[in-house]
Motif scaffolding. Structure first.
Motif, mmCIF file in Angstrom:
data_model
loop_
_atom_site.group_PDB
_atom_site.id
_atom_site.type_symbol
_atom_site.label_atom_id
_atom_site.label_comp_id
_atom_site.label_asym_id
_atom_site.label_seq_id
_atom_site.Cartn_x
_atom_site.Cartn_y
_atom_site.Cartn_z
ATOM 1 N N ALA A 69 0.820 -1.209 0.000
ATOM 2 C CA ALA A 69 0.000 0.000 0.000
ATOM 3 C C ALA A 69 0.855 1.262 0.000
ATOM 4 C CB ALA A 69 -0.933 -0.010 1.213
ATOM 5 N N LYS A 70 1.924 1.246 0.779
ATOM 6 C CA LYS A 70 2.804 2.413 0.830
ATOM 7 C C LYS A 70 3.493 2.639 -0.512
ATOM 8 C CE LYS A 70 6.572 4.550 3.468
ATOM 9 N NZ LYS A 70 7.322 4.976 2.270
ATOM 10 N N ALA A 71 3.952 1.556 -1.138
ATOM 11 C CA ALA A 71 4.636 1.680 -2.425
ATOM 12 C C ALA A 71 3.706 2.244 -3.489
ATOM 13 C CB ALA A 71 5.202 0.337 -2.863
ATOM 14 N N VAL A 72 2.451 1.803 -3.490
ATOM 15 C CA VAL A 72 1.473 2.313 -4.457
ATOM 16 C C VAL A 72 1.237 3.798 -4.234
ATOM 17 C CG1 VAL A 72 -0.963 2.224 -5.121
ATOM 18 C CG2 VAL A 72 0.339 0.106 -4.869
ATOM 19 N N SER A 73 1.056 4.185 -2.983
ATOM 20 C CA SER A 73 0.822 5.594 -2.678
ATOM 21 C C SER A 73 2.036 6.451 -3.043
ATOM 22 C CB SER A 73 0.492 5.762 -1.192
ATOM 23 O OG SER A 73 0.307 7.119 -0.851
ATOM 24 N N ASP A 74 3.224 5.975 -2.674
ATOM 25 C CA ASP A 74 4.439 6.738 -2.958
ATOM 26 C C ASP A 74 4.641 6.936 -4.451
ATOM 27 O OD1 ASP A 74 4.929 6.871 -0.262
ATOM 28 O OD2 ASP A 74 6.541 5.386 -0.260
ATOM 29 N N THR A 157 -10.423 -17.948 -13.873
ATOM 30 C CA THR A 157 -11.739 -18.597 -13.774
ATOM 31 C C THR A 157 -12.495 -18.161 -12.526
ATOM 32 O OG1 THR A 157 -10.887 -20.546 -12.594
ATOM 33 C CG2 THR A 157 -10.859 -20.624 -14.999
ATOM 34 N N PHE A 158 -11.799 -17.528 -11.595
ATOM 35 C CA PHE A 158 -12.424 -17.019 -10.372
ATOM 36 C C PHE A 158 -12.565 -15.492 -10.399
ATOM 37 C CE2 PHE A 158 -10.518 -21.070 -9.147
ATOM 38 C CZ PHE A 158 -11.587 -21.684 -8.519
ATOM 39 N N ASN A 159 -12.387 -14.889 -11.581
ATOM 40 C CA ASN A 159 -12.553 -13.444 -11.726
ATOM 41 C C ASN A 159 -11.480 -12.675 -10.955
ATOM 42 O OD1 ASN A 159 -14.043 -11.218 -12.826
ATOM 43 N ND2 ASN A 159 -14.969 -10.863 -10.815
ATOM 44 N N LEU A 160 -10.273 -13.261 -10.869
ATOM 45 C CA LEU A 160 -9.192 -12.662 -10.096
ATOM 46 C C LEU A 160 -7.915 -12.567 -10.933
ATOM 47 C CD1 LEU A 160 -9.753 -14.619 -6.770
ATOM 48 C CD2 LEU A 160 -10.187 -12.168 -7.116
ATOM 49 N N VAL A 161 -7.116 -11.550 -10.635
ATOM 50 C CA VAL A 161 -5.777 -11.405 -11.207
ATOM 51 C C VAL A 161 -4.799 -11.553 -10.049
ATOM 52 C CG1 VAL A 161 -4.202 -9.929 -12.507
ATOM 53 C CG2 VAL A 161 -6.683 -9.785 -12.920
ATOM 54 N N ASN A 162 -3.835 -12.462 -10.176
ATOM 55 C CA ASN A 162 -2.925 -12.757 -9.065
ATOM 56 C C ASN A 162 -1.533 -12.190 -9.298
ATOM 57 O OD1 ASN A 162 -2.697 -14.855 -11.135
ATOM 58 N ND2 ASN A 162 -1.301 -15.880 -9.742
ATOM 59 N N PHE A 163 -0.909 -11.804 -8.179
ATOM 60 C CA PHE A 163 0.470 -11.316 -8.163
ATOM 61 C C PHE A 163 1.183 -11.975 -6.993
ATOM 62 C CE2 PHE A 163 -2.192 -8.059 -9.962
ATOM 63 C CZ PHE A 163 -1.472 -7.534 -11.031
ATOM 64 N N ALA A 164 2.439 -12.354 -7.188
ATOM 65 C CA ALA A 164 3.237 -12.840 -6.066
ATOM 66 C C ALA A 164 3.427 -11.693 -5.086
ATOM 67 C CB ALA A 164 4.589 -13.338 -6.558
ATOM 68 N N MET A 165 3.129 -11.944 -3.792
ATOM 69 C CA MET A 165 3.308 -10.876 -2.819
ATOM 70 C C MET A 165 3.747 -11.465 -1.472
ATOM 71 S SD MET A 165 1.002 -7.473 -2.319
ATOM 72 C CE MET A 165 0.167 -7.595 -0.735
ATOM 73 N N GLY A 166 4.926 -12.082 -1.495
ATOM 74 C CA GLY A 166 5.520 -12.601 -0.274
ATOM 75 C C GLY A 166 5.850 -14.074 -0.382
ATOM 76 N N ASN A 167 6.815 -14.483 0.410
ATOM 77 C CA ASN A 167 7.155 -15.900 0.525
ATOM 78 C C ASN A 167 7.738 -16.113 1.916
ATOM 79 O OD1 ASN A 167 8.565 -18.571 0.185
ATOM 80 N ND2 ASN A 167 7.805 -18.309 -1.901
ATOM 81 N N THR A 168 7.364 -17.204 2.532
ATOM 82 C CA THR A 168 7.829 -17.482 3.900
ATOM 83 C C THR A 168 9.168 -18.190 3.932
ATOM 84 O OG1 THR A 168 6.757 -19.653 4.014
ATOM 85 C CG2 THR A 168 5.439 -17.726 4.660
ATOM 86 N N THR A 285 5.699 -6.822 -6.178
ATOM 87 C CA THR A 285 7.013 -7.456 -6.250
ATOM 88 C C THR A 285 7.919 -6.967 -5.132
ATOM 89 O OG1 THR A 285 6.790 -7.696 -8.649
ATOM 90 C CG2 THR A 285 9.001 -7.891 -7.738
ATOM 91 N N LEU A 286 7.859 -5.678 -4.818
ATOM 92 C CA LEU A 286 8.620 -5.155 -3.690
ATOM 93 C C LEU A 286 8.195 -5.828 -2.394
ATOM 94 C CD1 LEU A 286 10.554 -3.117 -2.347
ATOM 95 C CD2 LEU A 286 8.616 -1.516 -2.256
ATOM 96 N N ALA A 287 6.897 -5.952 -2.171
ATOM 97 C CA ALA A 287 6.400 -6.615 -0.961
ATOM 98 C C ALA A 287 6.813 -8.078 -0.931
ATOM 99 C CB ALA A 287 4.880 -6.480 -0.894
ATOM 100 N N HIS A 288 6.858 -8.699 -2.101
ATOM 101 C CA HIS A 288 7.255 -10.106 -2.211
ATOM 102 C C HIS A 288 8.673 -10.322 -1.694
ATOM 103 C CE1 HIS A 288 7.346 -14.131 -3.975
ATOM 104 N NE2 HIS A 288 8.502 -13.831 -4.534
ATOM 105 N N THR A 289 9.602 -9.532 -2.180
ATOM 106 C CA THR A 289 11.001 -9.707 -1.773
ATOM 107 C C THR A 289 11.227 -9.250 -0.331
ATOM 108 O OG1 THR A 289 11.569 -7.563 -2.746
ATOM 109 C CG2 THR A 289 11.855 -9.506 -4.129
ATOM 110 N N THR A 290 10.477 -8.239 0.096
ATOM 111 C CA THR A 290 10.637 -7.732 1.456
ATOM 112 C C THR A 290 10.237 -8.774 2.489
ATOM 113 O OG1 THR A 290 10.258 -5.448 0.743
ATOM 114 C CG2 THR A 290 9.921 -5.926 3.070
ATOM 115 N N MET A 291 9.159 -9.503 2.240
ATOM 116 C CA MET A 291 8.703 -10.476 3.231
ATOM 117 C C MET A 291 9.753 -11.552 3.492
ATOM 118 S SD MET A 291 5.512 -13.192 3.302
ATOM 119 C CE MET A 291 4.209 -11.978 3.226
#
Length: 380
Positions: A69-74, A157-168, A285-291
Motif C-alpha cells: 500500500a505504501k509503495a502504491v501511494s508513494d 476462472t475465479f474473476n481474479l488477477v494474481n500477483f506474487a506478494m511474499g514468501n515465507t 514485487t517489492l512486498a514479495h522480496t521484502t517479506m
C-alpha cells in the motif's frame, strides 16, 4: 504572451513539442530546455480496500500488505490509495478470496492454497504442496519459468488477477505435545495445518484441522489439537506456541516455499490505467522480496530465544519424511488422473523442480553444508 513565456510555462516535456512545431529560425532563437523533471503520475484518484487473511500482530506476513500500500501511494503521489485491513475487520480471515472475487473488496492478501476446496490447482498456483518448490525456486518458476501465466489461467476462472506478494521460505514442521519417533507416532494426532497440507497429513494417519492463526494457541492450550504449525520461529514465538507444546520439529515438508498472493478483482484491475497497473505489479514485487528478507533476518534470533527458553528442537525422523513423501506423490498421481487443470500445472512445475533441485544441490546445498560445518566448529 510571447514565445519565451510560453516555453517557460510548459516544462521540459512540452518544450520538445513546441519546438517541433517551429521553423529552424524559431528553434535557434529558443532558450535551452531545462533538465527534465522526474515523471509524475497524473492519473485520477483511486481507492482500493485490501483485506488480509492475517492478523495485524503478525507484522511480517501481515506487513506485506502495508509495504504494498505504501509503495502504491508513494509511486502515485498519494493519488492511488490502498486501505489495508487485517483478518476479521472487513471480512473473515478465510472470506477474503470470495470477497475479492465478488468485488466486495478490490484486493485480498492471502495464499491460494487455503482455497484448494474450490480447485486443487490453487495449491500449485502458490507452491503450497508437500515436497514442492522452496522459496527461491518458487520465485524462479513464477517469474521466469512460466508459472505466472499458468497460475493466472486458474485464477482467471475465479474473476481474479494474481500477483506474487511474499514468501515465507521453508517453514518449520510445527509444535507437538509428544515426541515423534516414527510414523506410528503420527496416528490419530490432531494437528492444525494450513491449506493443502492436510490432504497429505491425513494419509499418514493424522487428523488435520484448519483454523486461522488467531485461534491456534487456544486450541493447543485446551487440547483441541495435539500439535500445530504456522510459519516459523518469528511468528510462532509471537503466537506463544512454545508455552503449550515443548517439541518443535523441522522441516515443514508440506510448505517448502509458500508464496503469498495479491488477488485483485478483475474488473477493478482492468479499470486501472496502464501506469497504475504497472505500479500494482511493481509494488507487489517489492512486498514479495521484502517479506522473505524479513523472515530470513528475524527467524534466527527468534529460534535462539525459543531454544534458550527450553524448546526442544528436533528433526523429523527419516522414516517420517519417507512415509510422507510416498503419501504425497500417491495423492498427486490421483489428482493427475482426475483434474486436468491440476495436471497441467503439476507437470510443468515438477519438471522445473527437477532441474532446480539438481542445481541447488550442486551449488547452494554444498556451500551451505560447508558453512554450517564451520559454524559448528566456531569458525564463523
Amino acid at each position: 504572451m510571447d514565445r519565451r513565456s510560453i516555453i517557460a510555462g510548459t516544462g521540459a516535456v512540452g518544450v520538445a513539442g513546441l519546438l517541433a512545431a517551429c521553423g529552424p529560425r524559431e528553434q535557434a532563437a529558443a532558450p535551452a530546455a531545462a533538465p527534465a523533471a522526474p515523471a509524475v503520475i497524473t492519473g485520477e484518484t483511486v481507492r482500493w480496500r485490501l483485506a488480509s487473511t492475517f492478523p495485524r500482530a503478525l507484522d511480517t506476513i501481515w506487513g506485506a500488505a502495508e509495504v504494498f500500500a505504501k509503495a502504491v501511494s508513494d509511486a502515485t503521489g498519494g493519488k492511488f490509495q490502498v486501505s489495508t485491513h487485517p483478518a476479521g475487520e472487513l471480512v473473515p480471515a478465510m472470506g477474503v478470496f470470495d470477497a475479492a472475487q465478488a468485488g466486495t473488496i478490490e484486493a485480498a492478501h492471502t495464499a491460494t492454497y487455503f482455497f484448494f476446496g474450490k480447485d486443487d490447482a490453487l495449491a500449485l498456483a502458490n507452491g503450497g504442496i508437500s515436497f514442492g518448490l522452496n522459496g527461491r525456486q518458487m520465485t524462479s518458476w513464477f517469474f521466469e519459468g512460466g508459472g505466472l501465466a499458468l497460475s493466472r489461467e486458474v485464477l482467471d476462472t475465479f474473476n481474479l488477477v494474481n500477483f506474487a506478494m511474499g514468501n515465507t521460505g521453508v517453514q518449520m514442521g510445527g509444535w507437538f505435545r509428544k515426541e515423534i519417533r516414527n510414523p506410528a507416532d503420527l496416528q490419530g494426532v490432531r494437528f492444525r495445518a494450513g491449506g493443502f497440507a492436510g490432504r497429505v497429513l491425513e494419509r499418514v494417519g493424522m487428523v488435520p484441522l484448519a483454523m486461522p492463526a488467531g485461534e491456534i494457541y487456544q486450541a493447543l492450550e485446551r487440547g483441541t489439537v495435539d500439535g500445530a504449525e504456522f510459519v516459523g520461529p518469528y511468528d510462532d514465538e509471537k503466537l506463544g506456541f512454545h508455552r503449550v507444546a515443548p517439541f518443535y520439529y523441522y522441516p515443514g515438508f508440506w510448505e517448502a516455499g509458500t508464496q503469498l498472493d495479491l488477488l485483485v478483482n478483475k474488473a477493478a484491475f482492468n479499470a486501472l490505467s496502464p501506469e497504475y497497473k504497472a505500479i500494482v505489479n511493481q509494488a507487489a514485487t517489492l512486498a514479495h522480496t521484502t517479506m522473505l528478507a524479513r523472515y530470513d533476518a528475524l527467524n534466527p534470533a527468534a529460534l535462539k530465544r525459543l531454544v534458550a527458553g527450553g524448546t526442544r528442537l528436533m528433526p523429523f525422523p527419516r522414516s517420517v519424511m519417507d512415509t510422507a513423501f510416498r503419501a504425497a506423490h500417491s495423492l498427486y498421481e490421483e489428482l493427475n488422473a482426475t483434474n486436468p487443470r491440476w495436471k497441467k500445472l503439476y507437470d510443468h512445475q515438477i519438471a522445473f523442480r527437477r532441474d532446480l533441485v539438481m542445481w541447488h544441490g550442486l551449488a547452494e546445498a554444498s556451500f551451505d553444508s560447508y558453512m554450517q560445518l564451520q559454524g559448528r566448529n566456531n569458525r564463523l
